[in-house]
Scaffold this active site. Sequence first.
Site, PDB file in Angstrom:
ATOM      1  N   ARG A   1      -4.066  -5.175   7.151  1.00 36.18           N
ATOM      2  CA  ARG A   1      -5.281  -4.586   7.196  1.00 36.18           C
ATOM      3  C   ARG A   1      -6.356  -4.802   8.154  1.00 36.18           C
ATOM      4  O   ARG A   1      -7.299  -5.203   9.139  1.00 36.18           O
ATOM      5  CB  ARG A   1      -5.552  -3.558   6.603  1.00 36.18           C
ATOM      6  CG  ARG A   1      -4.247  -2.106   6.310  1.00 36.18           C
ATOM      7  CD  ARG A   1      -5.180  -1.349   5.151  1.00 36.18           C
ATOM      8  NE  ARG A   1      -4.735  -1.952   4.049  1.00 36.18           N
ATOM      9  CZ  ARG A   1      -5.742  -1.943   2.778  1.00 36.18           C
ATOM     10  NH1 ARG A   1      -6.604  -1.292   3.121  1.00 36.18           N
ATOM     11  NH2 ARG A   1      -6.022  -2.574   1.394  1.00 36.18           N
TER      12      ARG A   1
ATOM     13  N   ASP B   1       0.766  -1.050  -0.626  1.00 40.76           N
ATOM     14  CA  ASP B   1       0.076   0.230   0.043  1.00 40.76           C
ATOM     15  C   ASP B   1       0.666   1.188   0.206  1.00 40.76           C
ATOM     16  O   ASP B   1       2.193   1.672   0.097  1.00 40.76           O
ATOM     17  CB  ASP B   1      -0.373  -0.396   1.005  1.00 40.76           C
ATOM     18  CG  ASP B   1      -1.797  -1.134   1.235  1.00 40.76           C
ATOM     19  OD1 ASP B   1      -2.293  -1.449  -0.128  1.00 40.76           O
ATOM     20  OD2 ASP B   1      -2.773  -0.894   1.774  1.00 40.76           O
TER      21      ASP B   1
ATOM     22  N   ASP C   1      -6.768   1.525   8.044  1.00 44.36           N
ATOM     23  CA  ASP C   1      -6.033   2.136   8.401  1.00 44.36           C
ATOM     24  C   ASP C   1      -6.077   3.284   8.581  1.00 44.36           C
ATOM     25  O   ASP C   1      -7.201   3.906   8.554  1.00 44.36           O
ATOM     26  CB  ASP C   1      -4.649   1.709   7.229  1.00 44.36           C
ATOM     27  CG  ASP C   1      -5.167   2.717   5.810  1.00 44.36           C
ATOM     28  OD1 ASP C   1      -6.404   3.310   6.300  1.00 44.36           O
ATOM     29  OD2 ASP C   1      -5.221   2.385   4.860  1.00 44.36           O
TER      30      ASP C   1
ATOM     31  N   TYR D   1       5.893  -9.022   7.740  1.00 44.53           N
ATOM     32  CA  TYR D   1       4.853  -8.184   8.328  1.00 44.53           C
ATOM     33  C   TYR D   1       5.461  -7.824   9.201  1.00 44.53           C
ATOM     34  O   TYR D   1       4.333  -8.499  10.483  1.00 44.53           O
ATOM     35  CB  TYR D   1       4.112  -7.572   7.390  1.00 44.53           C
ATOM     36  CG  TYR D   1       3.859  -7.824   6.192  1.00 44.53           C
ATOM     37  CD1 TYR D   1       3.769  -7.290   5.182  1.00 44.53           C
ATOM     38  CD2 TYR D   1       3.203  -9.323   6.137  1.00 44.53           C
ATOM     39  CE1 TYR D   1       3.607  -7.456   3.473  1.00 44.53           C
ATOM     40  CE2 TYR D   1       3.231 -10.100   4.191  1.00 44.53           C
ATOM     41  CZ  TYR D   1       3.007  -9.037   3.007  1.00 44.53           C
ATOM     42  OH  TYR D   1       3.123  -8.751   2.266  1.00 44.53           O
TER      43      TYR D   1
END
Length: 301
Positions: free
Chosen positions: A181, A47, A89, A75
């Site tokens: 997310r 993103d 987010d 991540y």
Amino acid sequence: MARRKKGRDISGWLVVDKPAGPTSTAVVNKVRWAFDAKKAGHAGTLDPDATGLLAIALGEATKTVPFVTDALKAYDFTIRLGASTNTDDAEGEVTATSDTRPTDEEIRAALPAFTGDILQTPPAFSAVKIEGERAYTLARAGETVEIEARPLYVESLDLLARLDPDHAQLRMVCGKGGYVRAIARDLGEALGCFGHVVTLRRTWAGPFDLDDAVTLDDVERLARTPELDELLLPLETGLADLPELPATAEGAARLRNGNPGMVIASDAEYGEMAWASYQGEAVAVGTYRAGELHPTRVFAS
């Protein structure tokens, strides 16, 4: 007559430490320009607000992208507890809040439900296609977006630190198609407090690690120079998770023509995806069958 693509026939991988802001496509375009390359692609979108590892393939290395895309990725991310947003987010509008704050023990107890083979519903603001349209396009137009849950393999999900009552830092290692997310959203719901991602950083993907990464500033500074070419990792790096099968001279010639070619026996199993090499260079990727590789992708010599 089709127009020929401008640029150099240069192949290899460049690992970029993507900054927050630009899209993954914008970073790929910058790298392609910097190398004056004919062809470029990346192995897994980040993103715009996300940072970290973006593996970019040039030239013939683009044929190895699927093998990196399918590999595990890691991540590190921070969840804001106590609020959900329409984008899952920090960029989105707050849709719900809660005064509830889970303890560290409650967070750890909730994590196993999000590991292994799970079903995950991607965020409404995502690139998932719904009847030919991107979900984020529909969501931005105010339409109600309904996305079916998809299978996801999560190898591990761990609490790294509790920064304060409102924020928790976690690490996830997962397979292809995972949305951090969505993990933050669903974990917040499971804990009864809501949640969304505020920071996200990819630390490794398949054979690539942030230790190998260069910054986008470095790419721009070294653009169109031999110094930038020296930062390229070999095409073969993208095949590191597959068995390597040395080919005979005759086998390599047949493989380069798209035909099954003889390879020297290795620990590859019958029907397994593998790659053939000759004199240290990748020749083809394909399926191993009884002493031969049946190619699905052939690399230019």
